[in-house]
Design a protein around this motif. Structure first.
Motif, short mmCIF file in Angstrom:
data_model
loop_
_atom_site.label_atom_id
_atom_site.label_comp_id
_atom_site.label_asym_id
_atom_site.label_seq_id
_atom_site.Cartn_x
_atom_site.Cartn_y
_atom_site.Cartn_z
N ALA A 174 0.84 -1.21 0.00
CA ALA A 174 0.00 0.00 0.00
C ALA A 174 0.87 1.25 0.00
O ALA A 174 0.60 2.21 -0.74
N LEU A 175 1.92 1.27 0.83
CA LEU A 175 2.82 2.42 0.86
C LEU A 175 3.51 2.61 -0.49
O LEU A 175 3.65 3.74 -0.98
N VAL A 187 3.37 15.23 -1.52
CA VAL A 187 3.32 14.57 -0.22
C VAL A 187 4.58 13.72 -0.05
O VAL A 187 4.87 12.86 -0.89
N THR A 188 5.34 13.96 1.00
CA THR A 188 6.56 13.19 1.24
C THR A 188 6.21 11.79 1.72
O THR A 188 5.08 11.51 2.11
N PHE A 189 7.20 10.91 1.69
CA PHE A 189 6.96 9.53 2.12
C PHE A 189 6.54 9.48 3.59
O PHE A 189 5.67 8.72 3.97
N ARG A 190 7.15 10.30 4.42
CA ARG A 190 6.77 10.34 5.83
C ARG A 190 5.32 10.79 5.99
O ARG A 190 4.56 10.22 6.78
N GLU A 191 4.95 11.83 5.27
CA GLU A 191 3.56 12.31 5.33
C GLU A 191 2.60 11.26 4.78
O GLU A 191 1.50 11.07 5.31
N LEU A 195 -0.91 9.61 6.37
CA LEU A 195 -2.21 9.66 5.70
C LEU A 195 -2.78 8.27 5.48
O LEU A 195 -3.96 8.01 5.74
N ILE A 196 -1.93 7.35 5.02
CA ILE A 196 -2.40 5.99 4.74
C ILE A 196 -2.79 5.28 6.03
O ILE A 196 -3.73 4.46 6.05
N ALA A 197 -2.09 5.59 7.13
CA ALA A 197 -2.43 4.97 8.41
C ALA A 197 -3.84 5.35 8.86
O ALA A 197 -4.49 4.59 9.59
N ARG A 198 -4.35 6.48 8.42
CA ARG A 198 -5.72 6.88 8.76
C ARG A 198 -6.76 6.09 7.99
O ARG A 198 -7.95 6.15 8.30
N VAL A 236 -7.85 8.97 -5.11
CA VAL A 236 -8.98 9.84 -5.45
C VAL A 236 -10.16 9.57 -4.52
O VAL A 236 -10.84 10.49 -4.06
N GLY A 237 -10.40 8.28 -4.21
CA GLY A 237 -11.58 7.93 -3.42
C GLY A 237 -11.41 8.10 -1.93
O GLY A 237 -12.40 8.32 -1.22
N GLU A 238 -10.18 7.99 -1.41
CA GLU A 238 -9.98 7.96 0.03
C GLU A 238 -8.99 8.98 0.57
O GLU A 238 -9.22 9.60 1.60
#
Length: 261
Positions: A174-175, A187-191, A195-198, A236-238
């Motif tokens: 996913a990352l 968006v940086t990799f850290r950011e 975001l994906i963790a949310r 786009v969706g999430e």
């Protein structure tokens, strides 16, 4: 959680449809060819080396079709694991600039041809930014892989280690691919990790499907462009709604290039 996981898996499967859309396919050709070249070359060399190894190790009395078939089955399973960890990382490193362009084209297609304003870079700028991001992902992978692998050596914990490893593999997928559309918007990799963790359940559903594709002979040849398309649909969706307002413009004024994590 189950609903989120299912929705994430749906985004991954949506990539099969998106990659065939008119105007998108031509952007997927180079990532596809790179993927096929790296996977095909690796498997060809591996099979040739394994054939020589069988000739050397098997005595004549044991050189029968059943034993050879069993050993080749073991080789196929091993090749799938090696390709998942090695070839996937190498293919994404080489194809990173083209994956960013593919994600941009898919996003515009999903938004009816308009798309959010992303960072406009030439191919050289795209290559520099994308390859830098891939190196940071490799460092992140190495930092987490070692303690997870050590769990296999600890009695008791080694019972859950395979499940943790599979979950981590899905998370990395996913990352890896969501970073393509996110990176197009500064968006940086850290950011991106935050975001994906949310949307962790969605990310794990998406990553599980892509991980299964990557470990399946045949499907692994097309996994990369399909995953980029699916990840862009996921963005786009999430994820796009989670990117702070003004993030893109703030990044643009700092030189319109992707910062390090």
């Amino acid at each position: 959680m189950i609903a989120d996981f299912t929705r994430g898996a749906g985004y991954a499967l949506q990539g099969f449809r998106l990659v065939r859309r008119p105007g998108v396919t031509r952007y997927a050709i180079l990532p596809l060819l790179i993927n096929i070249l790296i996977f095909g070359t690796g498997i060809w060399f591996g099979a040739a080396a394994f054939q020589d190894f069988l000739q050397w190790i098997l005595p004549e009395w044991l050189d029968i079709w059943f034993v050879r078939a069993l050993l080749w089955l073991i080789f196929a399973v091993g090749a799938a694991l090696v390709s998942f960890y090695a070839f996937t990382l190498l293919a994404n490193l080489v194809a990173a600039p083209f994956n960013g362009l593919l994600a941009d084209r898919v996003e515009r297609d999903l938004r009816g041809g308009r798309g959010d304003e992303g960072i406009q870079r030439g191919l050289m700028g795209e290559a520099s930014a994308s390859i830098g991001a891939e190196i940071r992902k490799l460092i992140y992978l190495a930092a987490w892989s070692l303690p997870l692998l050590l769990l296999f050596l600890i009695p008791g914990l080694n019972l859950v280690a395979p499940f943790l490893w599979l979950a981590f593999g899905a998370w990395m997928m996913a990352l890896e691919y969501a970073d393509c559309p996110l990176g197009n918007h500064g968006v940086t990799f850290r950011e991106a990790r935050g975001l994906i963790a949310r949307r962790r359940g969605v990310a794990l559903g998406f990553g599980t499907v892509i991980m299964g594709m990557t470990a399946t002979p045949g499907l692994n040849l097309i996994a990369m462009p399909v995953a980029v398309c699916g990840a862009t649909a996921l963005y786009v969706g999430e994820l796009s709604a989670l990117v702070p307002r003004g993030h893109e413009s703030a990044t643009a004024t700092k030189g319109r290039h992707r910062k390090g994590a």
